[in-house]
Design an enzyme around this catalytic site. Structure first.
Site, mmCIF file in Angstrom:
data_model
loop_
_atom_site.group_PDB
_atom_site.id
_atom_site.type_symbol
_atom_site.label_atom_id
_atom_site.label_comp_id
_atom_site.label_asym_id
_atom_site.label_seq_id
_atom_site.Cartn_x
_atom_site.Cartn_y
_atom_site.Cartn_z
ATOM 1 N N TYR A 1 0.866 -1.184 0.000
ATOM 2 C CA TYR A 1 0.000 0.000 0.000
ATOM 3 C C TYR A 1 0.905 1.237 0.000
ATOM 4 O O TYR A 1 2.097 1.139 0.293
ATOM 5 C CB TYR A 1 -1.008 -0.003 1.165
ATOM 6 C CG TYR A 1 -0.451 -0.284 2.541
ATOM 7 C CD1 TYR A 1 0.108 0.721 3.301
ATOM 8 C CD2 TYR A 1 -0.485 -1.571 3.077
ATOM 9 C CE1 TYR A 1 0.617 0.470 4.566
ATOM 10 C CE2 TYR A 1 0.026 -1.850 4.336
ATOM 11 C CZ TYR A 1 0.571 -0.822 5.071
ATOM 12 O OH TYR A 1 1.086 -1.073 6.317
ATOM 13 N N HIS B 1 6.471 -0.726 1.035
ATOM 14 C CA HIS B 1 6.004 0.271 0.071
ATOM 15 C C HIS B 1 6.786 0.192 -1.242
ATOM 16 O O HIS B 1 7.941 -0.219 -1.266
ATOM 17 C CB HIS B 1 6.137 1.672 0.668
ATOM 18 C CG HIS B 1 5.407 1.823 1.965
ATOM 19 N ND1 HIS B 1 4.040 1.659 2.050
ATOM 20 C CD2 HIS B 1 5.830 2.094 3.213
ATOM 21 C CE1 HIS B 1 3.664 1.829 3.302
ATOM 22 N NE2 HIS B 1 4.737 2.088 4.031
#
Ligand code: C5P
Length: 232
Positions: free
Chosen positions: A163, A210
């Protein structure tokens, strides 16, 4: 967020509670031809060290800081004003009475924590221990819809990473409420690790879950297209 009927009910209940607790105020929706709101978005990268960007950062109408990013002792490089601090429960710190807490929820428990923070002060355990209370002005809290994370992940990052990072989401959020976005303190060190200007991170962890490289390349591309100014 959970995808079952009971999960949805639970989610709705918590969201209703949030709207009862935190004032539902229109904020920053005053766009118009006479407004030019300049925003400084300050990430936590070590590339801020010796940058002398402090005065320029402080010159922004809004100054967004992220997670724990401190100012005390680092003023010359990162400035001293904080109009908005973007956090999630595990990264919460005390903030001044005039600072907007911008709250990103990554899971349902995060929304429950936010309610507890301003009511019962009971939730202290999540995946990690979280602060039971954080000094913040409740009337300035801004809760970002969990749908925003999905939007950023899909539309801006092409689903790179598990995410989006809090910092990248903050940049995209700034596009929605600012007319000019100046970005500071983003970018990994020479070994590809996300370092901090205020501490040594051990062990190094690249960019974690990430899509750090993709996020950075996207920022560079946005700069090329004159959509933001990236200060490295
Ligand atoms: O490390 P932390 O998540 O607190 O940093 C805030 C944000 O700054 C990150 O979410 C990331 O977007 C950005 N960052 C970066 N390069 C670094 C450190 C942080 O781009 N070296």
């Amino acid at each position: 967020m959970q995808n079952t009927r009971s999960g949805w009910k639970d989610y709705k209940r918590v969201v209703d509670k949030i709207f009862q607790t935190i004032p539902d105020k229109e904020m920053h929706r005053d766009a118009g031809p006479e407004r030019c709101r300049v925003c400084s978005v300050v990430g936590n990268s070590g590339n801020l060290i010796n940058s002398h960007y402090g005065p320029m950062i402080d010159d922004g109408d809004f100054v967004f800081r992220i997670n724990r990013g401190p100012t005390k002792g680092f003023e010359q490089d990162v400035g001293s004003r904080t109009t908005h601090r973007v956090i999630y429960p595990e990264s919460a710190v005390d903030m001044g009475n005039s600072t907007h807490m911008v709250f990103f929820a990554f899971k349902l428990a995060d929304l429950k924590w936010l309610v507890s923070l301003f009511t019962t002060h009971t939730i202290k355990q999540q995946n990690k221990v979280v602060k039971i209370t954080t000094k913040a002005n409740m009337s300035l809290v801004m809760v970002v819809s969990p749908g925003f994370m999905k939007y950023v992940h899909h539309q801006w990052l092409n689903k790179h990473g598990r995410y989006p990072s809090t910092g990248f989401m903050t940049v995209i959020m700034a596009f929605h409420i600012c007319d000019k976005v100046r970005v500071y303190g983003f970018g990994a060190d020479k070994d590809g690790n996300w370092n901090h200007y205020f501490e040594r991170i051990r062990p190094a962890y690249k960019t974690g879950i990430h899509g750090g490289t993709f996020e950075y390349v996207t920022l560079k591309e946005l700069q090329k297209r004159n959509k933001l100014e990236l200060y490295e």
